[in-house]
Design a protein around this motif. Sequence first.
Motif, PDB file in Angstrom:
ATOM      1  N   LYS A 191       0.819  -1.222   0.000  1.00 34.45           N
ATOM      2  CA  LYS A 191       0.000   0.000   0.000  1.00 34.45           C
ATOM      3  C   LYS A 191       0.850   1.269   0.000  1.00 34.45           C
ATOM      4  N   PRO A 192       1.813   1.394   0.959  1.00 30.97           N
ATOM      5  CA  PRO A 192       2.615   2.629   0.928  1.00 30.97           C
ATOM      6  C   PRO A 192       3.409   2.776  -0.368  1.00 30.97           C
ATOM      7  N   ALA A 193       3.821   1.654  -0.970  1.00 31.84           N
ATOM      8  CA  ALA A 193       4.564   1.746  -2.235  1.00 31.84           C
ATOM      9  C   ALA A 193       3.654   2.298  -3.325  1.00 31.84           C
ATOM     10  N   ALA A 194       2.395   1.831  -3.349  1.00 32.68           N
ATOM     11  CA  ALA A 194       1.458   2.308  -4.369  1.00 32.68           C
ATOM     12  C   ALA A 194       1.234   3.817  -4.219  1.00 32.68           C
ATOM     13  N   ARG A 195       1.151   4.258  -2.943  1.00 34.40           N
ATOM     14  CA  ARG A 195       0.972   5.696  -2.707  1.00 34.40           C
ATOM     15  C   ARG A 195       2.177   6.469  -3.242  1.00 34.40           C
ATOM     16  N   TRP A 196       3.367   5.959  -2.909  1.00 32.60           N
ATOM     17  CA  TRP A 196       4.599   6.648  -3.321  1.00 32.60           C
ATOM     18  C   TRP A 196       4.705   6.679  -4.846  1.00 32.60           C
ATOM     19  N   VAL A 197       4.359   5.591  -5.486  1.00 25.52           N
ATOM     20  CA  VAL A 197       4.435   5.534  -6.948  1.00 25.52           C
ATOM     21  C   VAL A 197       3.566   6.650  -7.544  1.00 25.52           C
ATOM     22  N   GLY A 198       2.352   6.783  -7.032  1.00 23.61           N
ATOM     23  CA  GLY A 198       1.453   7.842  -7.506  1.00 23.61           C
ATOM     24  C   GLY A 198       2.081   9.214  -7.307  1.00 23.61           C
ATOM     25  N   ASP A 199       2.607   9.452  -6.103  1.00 23.85           N
ATOM     26  CA  ASP A 199       3.196  10.761  -5.793  1.00 23.85           C
ATOM     27  C   ASP A 199       4.430  11.018  -6.650  1.00 23.85           C
ATOM     28  N   ALA A 200       5.264   9.965  -6.821  1.00 16.89           N
ATOM     29  CA  ALA A 200       6.509  10.142  -7.570  1.00 16.89           C
ATOM     30  C   ALA A 200       6.203  10.485  -9.022  1.00 16.89           C
ATOM     31  N   VAL A 201       5.241   9.775  -9.596  1.00 17.01           N
ATOM     32  CA  VAL A 201       4.919  10.038 -11.002  1.00 17.01           C
ATOM     33  C   VAL A 201       4.381  11.462 -11.148  1.00 17.01           C
ATOM     34  N   LYS A 202       3.577  11.883 -10.167  1.00 17.39           N
ATOM     35  CA  LYS A 202       3.073  13.264 -10.196  1.00 17.39           C
ATOM     36  C   LYS A 202       4.235  14.247 -10.159  1.00 17.39           C
ATOM     37  N   ALA A 203       5.158  14.011  -9.220  1.00 19.57           N
ATOM     38  CA  ALA A 203       6.266  14.945  -9.028  1.00 19.57           C
ATOM     39  C   ALA A 203       7.188  14.990 -10.245  1.00 19.57           C
ATOM     40  N   LEU A 204       7.262  13.881 -10.973  1.00 18.40           N
ATOM     41  CA  LEU A 204       8.206  13.820 -12.095  1.00 18.40           C
ATOM     42  C   LEU A 204       7.577  14.183 -13.437  1.00 18.40           C
ATOM     43  N   THR A 205       6.264  14.359 -13.428  1.00 18.55           N
ATOM     44  CA  THR A 205       5.588  14.676 -14.686  1.00 18.55           C
ATOM     45  C   THR A 205       5.569  16.178 -14.914  1.00 18.55           C
ATOM     46  N   PRO A 206       6.114  16.617 -16.052  1.00 23.53           N
ATOM     47  CA  PRO A 206       6.070  18.058 -16.309  1.00 23.53           C
ATOM     48  C   PRO A 206       4.631  18.484 -16.569  1.00 23.53           C
ATOM     49  N   PRO A 207       4.306  19.759 -16.289  1.00 29.27           N
ATOM     50  CA  PRO A 207       2.940  20.200 -16.557  1.00 29.27           C
ATOM     51  C   PRO A 207       2.637  20.012 -18.049  1.00 29.27           C
ATOM     52  N   ASN A 208       1.418  19.704 -18.358  1.00 27.99           N
ATOM     53  CA  ASN A 208       0.964  19.508 -19.746  1.00 27.99           C
ATOM     54  C   ASN A 208       1.736  18.421 -20.477  1.00 27.99           C
ATOM     55  N   ALA A 209       2.044  17.348 -19.773  1.00 29.04           N
ATOM     56  CA  ALA A 209       2.778  16.269 -20.435  1.00 29.04           C
ATOM     57  C   ALA A 209       1.892  15.471 -21.368  1.00 29.04           C
ATOM     58  N   GLY A 210       0.613  15.749 -21.338  1.00 31.86           N
ATOM     59  CA  GLY A 210      -0.255  15.051 -22.274  1.00 31.86           C
ATOM     60  C   GLY A 210      -0.995  13.895 -21.636  1.00 31.86           C
ATOM     61  N   GLY A 211      -0.836  13.724 -20.366  1.00 26.73           N
ATOM     62  CA  GLY A 211      -1.533  12.614 -19.711  1.00 26.73           C
ATOM     63  C   GLY A 211      -2.198  13.121 -18.452  1.00 26.73           C
ATOM     64  N   ARG A 212      -2.705  12.226 -17.664  1.00 28.52           N
ATOM     65  CA  ARG A 212      -3.195  12.626 -16.362  1.00 28.52           C
ATOM     66  C   ARG A 212      -2.744  11.554 -15.393  1.00 28.52           C
ATOM     67  N   VAL A 213      -2.589  11.958 -14.122  1.00 26.67           N
ATOM     68  CA  VAL A 213      -2.048  11.004 -13.169  1.00 26.67           C
ATOM     69  C   VAL A 213      -3.043   9.892 -12.919  1.00 26.67           C
ATOM     70  N   ILE A 214      -2.594   8.698 -13.096  1.00 25.63           N
ATOM     71  CA  ILE A 214      -3.449   7.542 -12.838  1.00 25.63           C
ATOM     72  C   ILE A 214      -3.140   7.077 -11.422  1.00 25.63           C
ATOM     73  N   GLU A 215      -4.145   7.040 -10.588  1.00 25.18           N
ATOM     74  CA  GLU A 215      -3.904   6.549  -9.233  1.00 25.18           C
ATOM     75  C   GLU A 215      -3.638   5.049  -9.293  1.00 25.18           C
ATOM     76  N   VAL A 216      -2.624   4.620  -8.569  1.00 18.33           N
ATOM     77  CA  VAL A 216      -2.326   3.192  -8.560  1.00 18.33           C
ATOM     78  C   VAL A 216      -2.906   2.619  -7.285  1.00 18.33           C
ATOM     79  N   ASP A 217      -3.761   1.647  -7.419  1.00 16.83           N
ATOM     80  CA  ASP A 217      -4.313   1.046  -6.207  1.00 16.83           C
ATOM     81  C   ASP A 217      -4.062  -0.453  -6.220  1.00 16.83           C
ATOM     82  N   PHE A 218      -3.037  -0.844  -5.456  1.00 19.41           N
ATOM     83  CA  PHE A 218      -2.764  -2.270  -5.387  1.00 19.41           C
ATOM     84  C   PHE A 218      -3.612  -2.921  -4.292  1.00 19.41           C
ATOM     85  N   GLY A 219      -4.394  -2.102  -3.588  1.00 23.98           N
ATOM     86  CA  GLY A 219      -5.309  -2.603  -2.564  1.00 23.98           C
ATOM     87  C   GLY A 219      -4.637  -3.497  -1.539  1.00 23.98           C
ATOM     88  N   GLY A 220      -3.360  -3.247  -1.308  1.00 24.08           N
ATOM     89  CA  GLY A 220      -2.651  -4.046  -0.310  1.00 24.08           C
ATOM     90  C   GLY A 220      -2.301  -5.424  -0.840  1.00 24.08           C
TER      91      GLY A 220
END
Length: 582
Positions: A191-220
């Motif tokens: 679970k914490p890894a899935a949260r971090w993955v979401g946050d990391a991808v957000k932080a590393l994505t430049p604005p207007n990269a052409g996508g939208r952040v997909i929440e990753v839910d591994f549901g534990g």
Amino acid sequence: MEMSPIPKTAPFADEEIDLLNRVVGTATPVQRAWLAGFLAGLDASGGTPAVHPAAPARPAEPLTIVFASESGNSEKLAGDIAKSARKNGLKPTVIDMADLDLSTLTKAKKLVFIAATWGEGDPPARAVPAYNELMGEGASRLDGVEFGVLALGDTAYAEFCAVGKKIDERLAALGGKRVIDRVDLDLEFAKPAARWVGDAVKALTPPNAGGRVIEVDFGGKPAAPAGTDIIEAEITEHVDLNSSRSDKETIHLALSFENGAPAYEPGDSLDLYPENDPAYVDELLKLAGLAGDEKLRSDFIKSRDVTTLSLKTVETYAEKTGHQYVKALIADGQAREWIAGRQLVDLIANFPIALDAEKLRALTRPLAPRAYSIASSRREVGDEAHVLISAVRYESHGRARKGVASNYIAERLKKGGRVRVKLKPNKHFALPAPDKDVIMVGPGTGVAPFRAFVQERRATEASGRSWLFFGDRTFTHDFLYQLDWQDALKDGALTRMDVAFSRDTPEKIYVQHKLWDRRAELVGWLDGGAYFYVCGDAKAMAKDVRSALVRAFADVKSLTPEAAEQAVVTLEREKRYLQDTY
Ligand SMILES: Cc1cc2nc3c(=O)[nH]c(=O)nc-3n(C[C@H](O)[C@H](O)[C@H](O)COP(=O)(O)OP(=O)(O)OC[C@H]3O[C@@H](n4cnc5c(N)ncnc54)[C@H](O)[C@@H]3O)c2cc1C
Ligand SMILES: Cc1cc2nc3c(=O)[nH]c(=O)nc-3n(C[C@H](O)[C@H](O)[C@H](O)COP(=O)(O)O)c2cc1C
């Protein structure tokens, strides 16, 4: 006319782009119009997965994801990050640290590292050369490289997440720009890894990269690869391979499966789900004043880690109970030293205080499975799987201690009993092509996967030669699978075997001494393309074996120590020096 309408810069993996081009490139105008309408409709209806209708106006930004993994967890997370990044308009490349060329990091603009810690604060074996290079003086600057680090570990170890921590510090020291804080994750990391993955991808994505952040839910519960669910097996053989006069107990277990054995390959392991010793749990509950709590007792036996004592456990104890002495232990910086060789039962025995069930439960984490190398080949044993388990018993701080899983097997399970297991594939410890020679170094239980290797080579009539180095305490009482090796030498599945029994001679002889004795032939085999495998103890044996091999190269080929070290590094880089150590 054939064309390739999907550019290489599209936010898909190269093989996905090829696939898309195969379909879209040959599609008729009617088919393309239908597809465009279908995707637009899917998006508008909120259907899943939502796809951004327009291709990004500019090339997808590259993201380099490096993982340092031994048992596959970091590797799996690297794949998860890549998936999420791709959906978010980035173009990820996943690199095993074993294959990392450091110049890749200098060229990367955006970088994610996922690193596990092994041994006692060491990097995973195959990541060692690149790790040393990164930590060394010659490492290039990484000015401006945006990075994030996810560290995997186990709070039971003193050096919790040491490798991830060091990589994180190093990337910053080389000028990298940390765009997301590191997380240090314990065994329950999904679970914490899935949260971090979401946050990391957000932080590393430049604005207007052409996508939208997909929440990753591994549901534990991370999605398991096919064939790796927990399954129940019946124990059809339960045999102590040591003689009754040995001071060791090593159990050969044959497991059979109702719906067929999982599709394992030689080199894979099984995760075994143990139960705790009821006598230990009873003592713990008694010390905590909770002896009558049957629900807690059953929960503790079946599913909680009630033996591990980590710094975190001590801190939780201080926080939940307010115990003055425990608080002082932490404040004085003594806690780390105090927990060495101790278990949860010692904490409660030494610092007693009234506890309720919830407080005691908060001191435990879920009971983790233990890995055991598979000691059989399906081609020889059909729908069975064999494992070899050494009972861990020792004394510390005046108490007799017993390893949880190994004694669950050795003491409480019998032939006819049932046990829960899960296949743990290891594609990094597999046999090479049948015509290649293999050298296998496996003292103690380290020999287990090599029984699988030898069975497989016999069943496939492999033409390559096989050489086994085995060692244990005594020839008479501890020669694990002796008859198997004799048969294999006779029928040619094993070409040669060298043994080292440390307690049969006044001077202790180990496998590394045998490697040294046989150094001329050994180097000859390796020069001829042989693969070198090491399995078993990581603390001393694996390091001693490696240094014996370096010395063997230096001696046989008259190389400087540096050139001999390089010869072994080359073997590692070529993936002909393979380890599965623990
Ligand atoms: C990929 C892989 C493959 C493996 N294959 C095998 C295999 O084929 N056969 C096999 O037997 N094991 C194998 N192991 C090891 C196995 O997974 C378990 O770690 C081992 O059986 C001990 O588990 P346990 O639950 O009995 O002990 P635990 O309850 O986990 O206790 C072990 C802990 O006790 C402590 N300890 C142990 N000895 C001492 C000592 N002398 N002094 C002080 N503290 C001590 C250490 O902290 C150690 O970590 C493998 C491990 C891995 C990762
Ligand atoms: C033999 C062994 C030694 C380990 N040593 C450490 C350690 O020193 N520090 C730590 O934080 N974790 C340690 N771990 C835990 C691993 O880092 C953890 O299981 C991690 O999830 C493995 O990731 P991987 O599958 O990518 O290799 C160890 C695990 C094993 C089996």
